[in-house]
Scaffold this motif. Structure first.
Motif, PDB file in Angstrom:
ATOM      1  N   ARG A   1       0.821  -1.290  -0.022  1.00 14.29           N
ATOM      2  CA  ARG A   1      -0.086   0.478   0.164  1.00 14.29           C
ATOM      3  C   ARG A   1       0.711   1.163  -0.063  1.00 14.29           C
ATOM      4  O   ARG A   1       0.763   2.442  -0.879  1.00 14.29           O
ATOM      5  CB  ARG A   1      -1.087   0.024   0.793  1.00 14.29           C
ATOM      6  CG  ARG A   1      -1.960  -0.489   0.810  1.00 14.29           C
ATOM      7  CD  ARG A   1      -3.015  -0.608   2.165  1.00 14.29           C
ATOM      8  NE  ARG A   1      -4.558  -1.587   2.215  1.00 14.29           N
ATOM      9  CZ  ARG A   1      -5.601  -1.576   1.578  1.00 14.29           C
ATOM     10  NH1 ARG A   1      -5.158  -0.890   0.981  1.00 14.29           N
ATOM     11  NH2 ARG A   1      -6.209  -2.394   0.848  1.00 14.29           N
ATOM     12  N   ILE A   2       1.934   1.238   0.818  1.00 17.26           N
ATOM     13  CA  ILE A   2       2.577   2.078   0.561  1.00 17.26           C
ATOM     14  C   ILE A   2       2.800   2.779  -0.507  1.00 17.26           C
ATOM     15  O   ILE A   2       3.570   3.637  -1.075  1.00 17.26           O
ATOM     16  CB  ILE A   2       4.236   2.069   1.865  1.00 17.26           C
ATOM     17  CG1 ILE A   2       3.485   2.283   3.022  1.00 17.26           C
ATOM     18  CG2 ILE A   2       4.958   3.378   1.911  1.00 17.26           C
ATOM     19  CD1 ILE A   2       4.357   1.727   4.018  1.00 17.26           C
TER      20      ILE A   2
ATOM     21  N   ARG B   1       3.153   5.660  -5.936  1.00 14.85           N
ATOM     22  CA  ARG B   1       3.036   5.525  -7.465  1.00 14.85           C
ATOM     23  C   ARG B   1       1.975   6.427  -7.908  1.00 14.85           C
ATOM     24  O   ARG B   1       1.747   6.967  -9.052  1.00 14.85           O
ATOM     25  CB  ARG B   1       3.019   3.836  -8.193  1.00 14.85           C
ATOM     26  CG  ARG B   1       2.301   3.889  -9.298  1.00 14.85           C
ATOM     27  CD  ARG B   1       2.584   2.457  -9.612  1.00 14.85           C
ATOM     28  NE  ARG B   1       0.916   2.114  -8.971  1.00 14.85           N
ATOM     29  CZ  ARG B   1       1.281   0.829  -8.339  1.00 14.85           C
ATOM     30  NH1 ARG B   1       2.094   0.126  -7.747  1.00 14.85           N
ATOM     31  NH2 ARG B   1       0.109   0.218  -8.067  1.00 14.85           N
ATOM     32  N   ARG B   2       0.611   6.540  -6.902  1.00 14.55           N
ATOM     33  CA  ARG B   2      -0.714   7.242  -7.430  1.00 14.55           C
ATOM     34  C   ARG B   2      -0.050   8.441  -7.322  1.00 14.55           C
ATOM     35  O   ARG B   2      -0.352   9.394  -8.531  1.00 14.55           O
ATOM     36  CB  ARG B   2      -1.399   7.167  -6.597  1.00 14.55           C
ATOM     37  CG  ARG B   2      -2.202   5.526  -6.406  1.00 14.55           C
ATOM     38  CD  ARG B   2      -3.603   5.721  -7.829  1.00 14.55           C
ATOM     39  NE  ARG B   2      -4.426   6.344  -8.161  1.00 14.55           N
ATOM     40  CZ  ARG B   2      -5.272   5.767  -7.511  1.00 14.55           C
ATOM     41  NH1 ARG B   2      -5.373   5.118  -7.239  1.00 14.55           N
ATOM     42  NH2 ARG B   2      -6.602   6.903  -7.374  1.00 14.55           N
TER      43      ARG B   2
ATOM     44  N   PRO C   1      -4.117   8.645 -11.361  1.00 17.36           N
ATOM     45  CA  PRO C   1      -5.208   9.299 -11.468  1.00 17.36           C
ATOM     46  C   PRO C   1      -5.416   9.768 -10.172  1.00 17.36           C
ATOM     47  O   PRO C   1      -4.830   9.209  -9.258  1.00 17.36           O
ATOM     48  CB  PRO C   1      -6.187   9.056 -12.605  1.00 17.36           C
ATOM     49  CG  PRO C   1      -5.998   7.587 -11.973  1.00 17.36           C
ATOM     50  CD  PRO C   1      -5.374   6.900 -11.715  1.00 17.36           C
ATOM     51  N   ASP C   2      -5.935  11.379 -10.008  1.00 13.48           N
ATOM     52  CA  ASP C   2      -6.768  11.892  -8.261  1.00 13.48           C
ATOM     53  C   ASP C   2      -5.062  11.617  -7.865  1.00 13.48           C
ATOM     54  O   ASP C   2      -5.080  10.890  -6.667  1.00 13.48           O
ATOM     55  CB  ASP C   2      -7.473  11.382  -8.147  1.00 13.48           C
ATOM     56  CG  ASP C   2      -8.775  11.381  -9.288  1.00 13.48           C
ATOM     57  OD1 ASP C   2      -9.205  12.265  -9.699  1.00 13.48           O
ATOM     58  OD2 ASP C   2      -9.904  10.418  -9.296  1.00 13.48           O
TER      59      ASP C   2
ATOM     60  N   ALA D   1      -3.376   9.067  -3.238  1.00  5.45           N
ATOM     61  CA  ALA D   1      -2.133   7.984  -2.272  1.00  5.45           C
ATOM     62  C   ALA D   1      -2.915   7.964  -1.233  1.00  5.45           C
ATOM     63  O   ALA D   1      -2.282   6.991   0.015  1.00  5.45           O
ATOM     64  CB  ALA D   1      -1.006   9.134  -2.846  1.00  5.45           C
ATOM     65  N   ARG D   2      -3.865   9.317  -0.695  1.00  4.00           N
ATOM     66  CA  ARG D   2      -4.772   9.350   0.689  1.00  4.00           C
ATOM     67  C   ARG D   2      -5.349   8.121   1.017  1.00  4.00           C
ATOM     68  O   ARG D   2      -5.203   6.910   2.521  1.00  4.00           O
ATOM     69  CB  ARG D   2      -5.420  10.440   0.915  1.00  4.00           C
ATOM     70  CG  ARG D   2      -4.301  11.750   1.024  1.00  4.00           C
ATOM     71  CD  ARG D   2      -5.183  12.590   1.688  1.00  4.00           C
ATOM     72  NE  ARG D   2      -6.820  13.381   0.914  1.00  4.00           N
ATOM     73  CZ  ARG D   2      -6.422  14.107   0.394  1.00  4.00           C
ATOM     74  NH1 ARG D   2      -4.897  14.822   0.611  1.00  4.00           N
ATOM     75  NH2 ARG D   2      -7.127  14.887  -0.823  1.00  4.00           N
TER      76      ARG D   2
END
Length: 309
Positions: free
Chosen positions: A61-62, A67-68, A73-74, A79-80
């Motif tokens: 997830r980190i 990467r996001r 997108p967004d 990322a949050r």
């Protein structure tokens, strides 16, 4: 690698949550200590202390959040979203414990390994051997023909990895980079020691000395490439644990058995195995102490897990 047993939980399914910061600090310290010892893997400690799957998921997830943030997108929202799924009460104390252990015990542990090699190898042989029961139990047991083949494959792989001939390379930046990326993979793979791989290419002592002497340039370069390797291996292990959990645990059990070769107490200066010496009763006792210590740790972890709501 296919499994007929139920697969691991999908990525979105909640994993067991280790939310005790002090306990996670101690887990991190254990991982940091063993990562300084050639032949022992931090992944083994993660398995024994019950945080392996959750740690792989947190790492995924980190890296997905990073990467996001870069590709979208967004970017910020994406990322949050990924970071909210990380158990920070596990990750942050674990990292602090690891860093504190490495920075404080790297020098003394290297000294013990150098001054008492047979004694240290015997103790850690027992620790790793006792840990093999963990992936065996997590695999569900009752292995069939295909799974016995996977176990043998893992054992041969572990044996080959720990039979690499020792060499001595100049610790130049372009030698340190691939060595760091490969060695950190062993942090994730139980049974395979990053310290042992560094020892095989002659970078074990330079790396410990850099940590002990706070050589920030070397540490930063090593850390950068270790991060690259970590991203790759975490993604791979998450796929395997999600889709082929049973088979992956079988292979890891074999890998740990094969890797015990590096912890045989009696070795010459080049790492070639020798027959037991006259001190074999003491070495056997130390190995049994290691097995007992791991089983005690597993028992404590299972009791704590049973109390977790």
């Amino acid at each position: 690698m296919t499994d007929t047993a139920p697969a691991a939980a999908p990525a979105d399914t909640a994993l067991p949550r280790h939310r005790n910061p002090l306990g996670n600090l101690l887990r991190g310290a254990l991982i940091g200590v063993v990562e300084t010892v050639p032949g022992v893997s931090g992944g083994t400690v993660a398995l024994v202390t019950g945080i392996y799957d959750e740690l792989i998921e947190a790492g995924h997830r980190i890296t997905a959040a990073a990467r996001r943030l870069v590709t979208g997108p967004d970017r910020l929202a994406g990322a949050r979203e990924q970071l909210r799924g990380v158990n920070w009460l596990l990750v942050l104390p674990l990292l602090v414990g690891m860093a504190a252990a490495v920075l404080t015990v790297a020098g003394p542990v290297a000294g013990l390994v150098e001054s008492h090699p047979e004694t240290m190898r015997a103790l850690f042989l027992g620790l790793v051997a006792g840990s093999v029961l963990v992936p065996v139990r997590l695999s569900g047991g009752a292995w069939r023909g295909a799974e016995l083949g996977l176990f043998a494959l893992g054992a041969v792989g572990g044996l080959l990895l720990t039979s690499l001939p020792s060499t001595s390379l100049e610790p130049s930046p372009w030698v340190v980079a691939p060595a760091a990326a490969i060695a950190v993979c062993a942090l994730v793979l139980p049974g395979v020691s990053g310290s042992f791989l560094l020892l095989s290419v002659g970078l074990y002592q330079p790396t410990l000395q850099a940590v002990d002497q706070r050589d920030l340039g070397y540490i930063a370069w090593f850390g950068l490439w270790a991060l690259v390797g970590l991203v790759v291996i975490v993604k791979l292990m998450r796929i395997l644990l999600t889709r082929h959990h049973r088979g992956t645990m079988v292979v890891l059990a074999g890998l740990m058995i094969g890797a015990l070769r590096s912890l045989w107490p009696w070795q010459d200066a080049s790492g070639a195995l020798q027959g037991p010496g006259a001190d074999w009763p003491l070495m056997l006792l130390l190995a049994l102490v290691g097995v007992a210590a791991v089983q005690l740790l597993v028992l404590v972890e299972s009791r704590l897990a049973a109390r977790t709501p």
